[in-house]
Design an enzyme around this catalytic site. Structure first.
Site, mmCIF file in Angstrom:
data_model
loop_
_atom_site.group_PDB
_atom_site.id
_atom_site.type_symbol
_atom_site.label_atom_id
_atom_site.label_comp_id
_atom_site.label_asym_id
_atom_site.label_seq_id
_atom_site.Cartn_x
_atom_site.Cartn_y
_atom_site.Cartn_z
ATOM 1 N N GLU A 379 0.829 -1.208 0.000
ATOM 2 C CA GLU A 379 0.000 0.000 0.000
ATOM 3 C C GLU A 379 0.865 1.261 0.000
ATOM 4 O O GLU A 379 0.582 2.219 -0.718
ATOM 5 C CB GLU A 379 -0.954 0.017 1.192
ATOM 6 C CG GLU A 379 -2.014 -1.078 1.167
ATOM 7 C CD GLU A 379 -2.803 -1.121 -0.129
ATOM 8 O OE1 GLU A 379 -2.968 -0.070 -0.779
ATOM 9 O OE2 GLU A 379 -3.239 -2.221 -0.514
ATOM 10 N N HIS A 382 2.065 2.088 -3.442
ATOM 11 C CA HIS A 382 1.122 2.909 -4.218
ATOM 12 C C HIS A 382 1.214 4.371 -3.780
ATOM 13 O O HIS A 382 1.351 5.276 -4.592
ATOM 14 C CB HIS A 382 -0.329 2.487 -3.946
ATOM 15 C CG HIS A 382 -0.722 1.179 -4.543
ATOM 16 N ND1 HIS A 382 -0.582 0.884 -5.866
ATOM 17 C CD2 HIS A 382 -1.297 0.092 -3.978
ATOM 18 C CE1 HIS A 382 -1.049 -0.337 -6.095
ATOM 19 N NE2 HIS A 382 -1.480 -0.842 -4.969
HETATM 20 ZN ZN ZN Z 1 -2.533 -2.630 -4.757
#
Ligand code: ZN
Ligand code: ADP
Length: 564
Positions: A379, A382
């Protein structure tokens, strides 16, 4: 037999005088120790029992001893009986003799109670419908001059954009009754039934004219009669009847036929020609202002706390339609009640927005520590790519709490303003952000996990669009080999090109994704210490805000001074 045991059945034997059964627990034991239980026959409803047993997900053996020949007789017909039952229920008639005469499911509302005030945004659509309302109020004004009156209008737009609502509002504004029926109600197995329903509908409407007839999902009856979309004689008859009725009714009586569809491209041309549904009214997805207005309409009857900022919610919900927003507001209200509060606050709205996109938090999914670390790095991968890039939308939240949608965590980005155009630079940033999760996994743990599946799918779809629709690849240049097949339902496209081009498209997509992936990976490895710090922070707190993350990237000035 005890209700509790029903889920636990391994084998059932129905005899003429009793039901023998064996539980799964028993069946698991060695044969010598197995014990079967029995119980009396249920009084009367043996058919029901048998049906229930066959529907259950266990391997149920139904053996009937020959003593009870009557039972055997009934049971051997069971599948046939069930089929007949289902069949006639679908036909809607109840009895065979009724099918032809059965009425369509027409809903009539004397007063819809909905006005244009209840429909937020959609100003163009309202304007086009205004004339119809005026005509229903005052038909002779038009007939005196000799004007041909509009017979119908087609409302075109994605599901949930408020087509039904608009039609109701037209009836409400004009103060006339509202007949509604769904196109699929006309679709029947027997030739002639659909047509008789159409006739019925218009007959009923004629009795109470002036009125509005609303046909939802008209594509179900109105799809083109050419073979590409399939057709049969029942379908043709129904459609012909519909065309006939539309031509036949005397519009000076004040009947207006509105119809809704999200697939205008498959409608039969005859339906769209002048004098029928020749007016097409586009009911668009709402823009920022439209979403804000929709939220206002739906929160009108809801008590809001001081801190509610509807504009923020409208900004976050780009792409949402009216139905989504109505749902969001209701979820928020339910949450406020659950939490024992007297008013809906901003947090309720934000949480229910996330519930709508990600499902609710799944409390009992237990991830191992390693998995949790991978998810956290994924995460942050990202989020960090997004944060370090120029053309990206700001990250608003990162979480590694599993959600019912199946996501083990997610990163939420919130657009600062409504965008109608996207540049190729922005799309490339989006691609790098999407593959950033996988890049972090590989960089840190040298693993590839299934968690990236959804990212990869979305990245591929985006890259494919860039190549085949937006003319953003070097090899293909300005050529667009793909066509959007259904713009209101999904953004599905189909390729219309030679096999060589199609192969080239694949190669370009692969190249684009590969390049974005290495760039994302490089960006993360250049900022490895940030990646580590933020991931550890996220691991400890499970959910962090975008601002918390940005504090790592641009530390407050005071701290910077002490470090130097
Ligand atoms: Zn992802
Ligand atoms: P459609 O017929 O286009 O699929 P509906 O008219 O059934 O969509 O919309 C479903 C619900 O969504 C409505 O009952 C209403 O609560 C809400 N809604 C949709 N569009 C709007 C809008 N423009 N303003 C207010 N509410 C809306």
């Amino acid at each position: 037999m005890a209700e509790a045991e029903k889920d636990n059945l391994a084998e059932v034997e129905i005899r003429y005088d009793r039901v023998l059964y064996m539980t799964k627990t028993e069946a698991a034991k060695p044969a010598a120790q197995q014990k079967a239980c029995y119980t009396g026959l249920p009084s009367g409803d043996i058919l029901g029992l048998a049906r229930e047993l066959t529907e259950m997900d266990t391997s149920v053996n139904i053996k009937i001893t020959e003593d009870n020949s009557m039972l055997l007789y009934i049971l051997s017909f069971l599948p046939v009986l069930l089929l007949m039952f289902l069949f006639f229920r679908k036909a809607g008639g109840g009895m065979l003799g009724n099918i032809g005469a059965s009425k369509a499911k027409v809903y009539m509302e004397k007063k819809t109670g909905v006005t244009f005030q209840d429909v937020a945004g959609q100003d163009e659509a309202k304007e086009s419908l205004q004339e119809i309302i005026d005509f229903l109020h005052n038909p002779q004004k038009y007939t005196e001059i000799g004007a041909k009156l509009p017979k119908g209008a087609l409302l075109v737009g994605s599901p949930g954009t408020g087509k039904t609502l608009l039609a109701k509002a037209v009836a409400g504004e004009a103060n006339v009754p509202f007949f509604s029926i769904s196109g699929s109600d006309f679709v029947e197995m027997f030739v002639g039934v659909g047509a008789s329903r159409v006739r019925d509908l218009f007959q009923q409407a004629a009795k109470v004219a002036p009125c509005i007839i609303f046909i939802d999902e008209i594509d179900a009856v109105g799809r083109s009669r050419d073979s590409r979309y399939g057709g049969n004689s029942e379908h043709e008859q129904t459609l012909n009847q519909l065309l006939g009725e539309i031509d036949g009714f005397d519009s000076s009586k004040g009947i207006v036929c509105l119809a809704a569809t999200n697939r205008p491209e498959i409608l039969d041309k005859a339906l769209l020609r002048a004098g029928r549904f020749d007016r097409q009214i586009i009911v668009d997805r709402p823009n920022l202002q439209g979403r804000l207005d929709t939220l206002k309409v739906h929160t009108k009857k809801i008590r809001l706390a001081e801190d509610v900022d509807l504009r923020k919610i409208a900004q976050a919900t780009a792409g949402a339609v009216g139905a989504d927003l109505a749902n969001l507001v209701n979820e928020a209200a339910l949450r406020a009640v659950r939490k024992g509060r007297k008013a809906v606050n901003q947090e309720d709205l934000l949480v229910s927005f996330e519930t709508v996109i990600a499902g609710t938090e799944k409390k009992n999914t237990v991830l191992s520590d390693t998995e949790k670390r991978i998810v956290a790095y994924h995460e942050v991968g990202h989020a960090l790519v997004a944060a370090l890039e120029k053309h990206s939308q700001p990250v608003s939240k990162i979480t590694i709490v599993p959600h019912t949608s199946g996501a083990l965590g997610y990163t939420m980005q919130m657009p600062e303003e409504e965008k109608y155009l996207k540049t190729s630079a922005e799309l490339l940033t989006e691609l790098r952000t999407l593959v950033g999760g996988r890049a972090a996994e590989e960089l840190v743990f040298s693993v590839q996990t299934t968690g990236a599946a959804n990212d990869i799918q979305r990245a591929t779809a985006l890259a494919r669009n860039m190549v085949t629709l937006y003319g953003m690849s070097d090899a293909l240049g300005l050529m667009a080999p793909a066509t959007v097949s259904n713009q209101y339902l999904s953004d599905q496209t189909y390729l219309d090109c030679s096999q060589e081009t199609s192969a080239l498209v694949d190669k370009e997509v692969q190249k684009l994704l590969g390049a974005c992936y290495s760039e994302a990976k490089k960006l993360l490895s250049d900022n490895r210490s940030l990646l580590d710090e933020i991931s550890l922070h996220l691991l400890a707190k499970e959910t962090i805000t975008g601002d918390e993350m940005m504090a790592f990237i641009n530390p407050p000035k005071a701290e910077e001074a002490t470090e130097e």
